[in-house]
Design a protein around this motif. Sequence first.
Motif, PDB file in Angstrom:
ATOM      1  N   VAL A 147     -24.452 -54.799  33.656  1.00  0.00           N
ATOM      2  CA  VAL A 147     -24.083 -53.636  33.317  1.00  0.00           C
ATOM      3  C   VAL A 147     -23.361 -53.187  34.340  1.00  0.00           C
ATOM      4  CG1 VAL A 147     -24.254 -51.608  32.460  1.00  0.00           C
ATOM      5  CG2 VAL A 147     -25.930 -53.186  31.548  1.00  0.00           C
ATOM      6  N   ARG A 148     -23.910 -52.998  35.540  1.00  0.00           N
ATOM      7  CA  ARG A 148     -23.166 -52.438  36.602  1.00  0.00           C
ATOM      8  C   ARG A 148     -21.958 -53.455  37.084  1.00  0.00           C
ATOM      9  NH1 ARG A 148     -26.436 -51.149  42.012  1.00  0.00           N
ATOM     10  NH2 ARG A 148     -27.256 -49.562  40.773  1.00  0.00           N
ATOM     11  N   VAL A 149     -22.133 -54.662  37.099  1.00  0.00           N
ATOM     12  CA  VAL A 149     -20.888 -55.465  37.232  1.00  0.00           C
ATOM     13  C   VAL A 149     -19.755 -55.247  36.202  1.00  0.00           C
ATOM     14  CG1 VAL A 149     -20.083 -57.936  37.131  1.00  0.00           C
ATOM     15  CG2 VAL A 149     -21.967 -57.422  38.293  1.00  0.00           C
ATOM     16  N   LEU A 150     -20.119 -55.049  34.756  1.00  0.00           N
ATOM     17  CA  LEU A 150     -19.170 -54.754  33.521  1.00  0.00           C
ATOM     18  C   LEU A 150     -18.510 -53.410  34.097  1.00  0.00           C
ATOM     19  CD1 LEU A 150     -21.108 -55.974  30.714  1.00  0.00           C
ATOM     20  CD2 LEU A 150     -19.053 -57.018  31.639  1.00  0.00           C
ATOM     21  N   ALA A 151     -19.266 -52.405  34.645  1.00  0.00           N
ATOM     22  CA  ALA A 151     -18.751 -51.118  34.903  1.00  0.00           C
ATOM     23  C   ALA A 151     -17.778 -51.132  35.971  1.00  0.00           C
ATOM     24  CB  ALA A 151     -19.903 -50.164  35.351  1.00  0.00           C
ATOM     25  N   VAL A 254     -25.668 -58.439  24.674  1.00  0.00           N
ATOM     26  CA  VAL A 254     -24.289 -58.325  25.458  1.00  0.00           C
ATOM     27  C   VAL A 254     -23.272 -57.261  24.718  1.00  0.00           C
ATOM     28  CG1 VAL A 254     -22.119 -59.808  25.336  1.00  0.00           C
ATOM     29  CG2 VAL A 254     -24.299 -60.909  25.450  1.00  0.00           C
ATOM     30  N   ILE A 255     -23.355 -56.987  23.515  1.00  0.00           N
ATOM     31  CA  ILE A 255     -22.638 -55.848  23.028  1.00  0.00           C
ATOM     32  C   ILE A 255     -23.108 -54.606  23.568  1.00  0.00           C
ATOM     33  CG2 ILE A 255     -21.866 -54.657  20.980  1.00  0.00           C
ATOM     34  CD1 ILE A 255     -22.291 -57.280  19.515  1.00  0.00           C
ATOM     35  N   VAL A 256     -24.178 -54.239  23.677  1.00  0.00           N
ATOM     36  CA  VAL A 256     -24.662 -53.240  24.284  1.00  0.00           C
ATOM     37  C   VAL A 256     -24.419 -52.828  25.666  1.00  0.00           C
ATOM     38  CG1 VAL A 256     -27.026 -51.835  24.826  1.00  0.00           C
ATOM     39  CG2 VAL A 256     -26.634 -52.753  22.549  1.00  0.00           C
ATOM     40  N   ALA A 257     -24.618 -53.880  26.441  1.00  0.00           N
ATOM     41  CA  ALA A 257     -24.183 -53.837  27.879  1.00  0.00           C
ATOM     42  C   ALA A 257     -22.741 -53.710  28.194  1.00  0.00           C
ATOM     43  CB  ALA A 257     -24.471 -55.382  28.673  1.00  0.00           C
ATOM     44  N   VAL A 258     -21.870 -54.119  27.257  1.00  0.00           N
ATOM     45  CA  VAL A 258     -20.530 -54.075  27.399  1.00  0.00           C
ATOM     46  C   VAL A 258     -20.167 -52.584  27.143  1.00  0.00           C
ATOM     47  CG1 VAL A 258     -18.244 -54.663  26.413  1.00  0.00           C
ATOM     48  CG2 VAL A 258     -19.910 -56.469  26.871  1.00  0.00           C
ATOM     49  N   GLU A 259     -20.748 -51.936  26.016  1.00  0.00           N
ATOM     50  CA  GLU A 259     -20.478 -50.513  25.647  1.00  0.00           C
ATOM     51  C   GLU A 259     -20.902 -49.587  26.569  1.00  0.00           C
ATOM     52  OE1 GLU A 259     -21.900 -50.599  21.664  1.00  0.00           O
ATOM     53  OE2 GLU A 259     -20.072 -51.065  20.773  1.00  0.00           O
ATOM     54  N   GLU A 260     -22.312 -49.966  27.117  1.00  0.00           N
ATOM     55  CA  GLU A 260     -22.874 -49.068  28.148  1.00  0.00           C
ATOM     56  C   GLU A 260     -21.912 -49.048  29.587  1.00  0.00           C
ATOM     57  OE1 GLU A 260     -26.759 -50.375  29.184  1.00  0.00           O
ATOM     58  OE2 GLU A 260     -27.616 -49.470  27.392  1.00  0.00           O
TER      59      GLU A 260
END
Length: 284
Positions: A147-151, A254-260
Amino acid sequence: MPLKFAYAGSAAHTHDTYASSADYLSMLTAAHHEADALISAGMLAVGALTVAEIGPGNGGRSRAFLERLGSRGRPCRRYLALDFSETLLGIACARLTRFAGDRMSVDSHVWDIECGTSCAVERWRAGTAPVVGCLLGHTLGNVEQPVRVLANIRDALCVGDVLLLSVALAPRHTATADAVLAPYRSPEFREAALQPLLAAGLAGADLDFALTWHDDVVVGEAVLRRPARLDDGELAAGHRIRCFQSRRFRPRDVIVAVEEAGWQVRAVAYAPGDAHLVVTAARR
C-alpha cells in the motif's frame, strides 16, 4: 534482506540471465495481456502514449508490452524507466533503445519506490498528455509494504494519469508447496537470490538455499553451513538470512490496496487461467 538488492550492482547481470529463463517467465502473465487490459479499460484514446515503467527488469518484457501497444494503435513515443538499480536500468534501456530506434525516446531515473515518492516523472513530463505509470510483471509482490508503495507512485504522478498494475494471484484451491516453489528451484534463481550475499563476501560453498510457502508468501533464505564473518559480525552455522519474499495476492486485497493508496480502480482483468490480475486505475 529486501529482494531489490538482487537487482543492484553485479547482481543485475545475474538477474538479466535469470529474467530470460523459462522458470522466470512462467511466473508472470504475458506482456500482451497487460497491454490488452490497458486498452480494454477505455481510458486512453487511440494515438501515441507516454509511459513511465517502474521495474522494467532487463527490458525484455517491456519490449513485448510496447510492441503490443503499438500493434493496437497506441505506440509509445516517450518512455521513462524507473528502478532501484542503476545497472539494471542501463541493461533495460540499452535493449529498448535498440528496439525503438528513433521512434521512441528512452530515458531513465533511479528511484527506490519503497523509500518515498519521486519528482522524476514530473521533471520528465512534456505537455498535458496523461502518463501511464506501469508496475508490471509481479513487482508489487516483491515489496515489503504494497500500500505504501502504491501511495508513493500516486504521489509521483498527477491527476488524470493512469496506473497499470499486474500481480500474481494466490491459488484459488489448495496448492502444494512443491507446485508453488517449482519455478524458484532453478540454478538461475538460486544464483540471483544469493548474489548480494556473495558480493558481500560470503562464499557460495558455505550457503544452502531454503524455500518455504506459507500464508500466500514465498520466502527464500540463505542458511550458513558453517560459521562466517560478515562485516564486523560473526554468524553461527545454521544462521538464516532472508534473501527475498514474494507475495501472492487475493483479488479483493489487490483492489482494496489500490484504493487505500488513493487510486480509483477503473477496470480489472484476469489473465487466462486466473493466475494473474491486471488492474487499471486513475490518479485522483
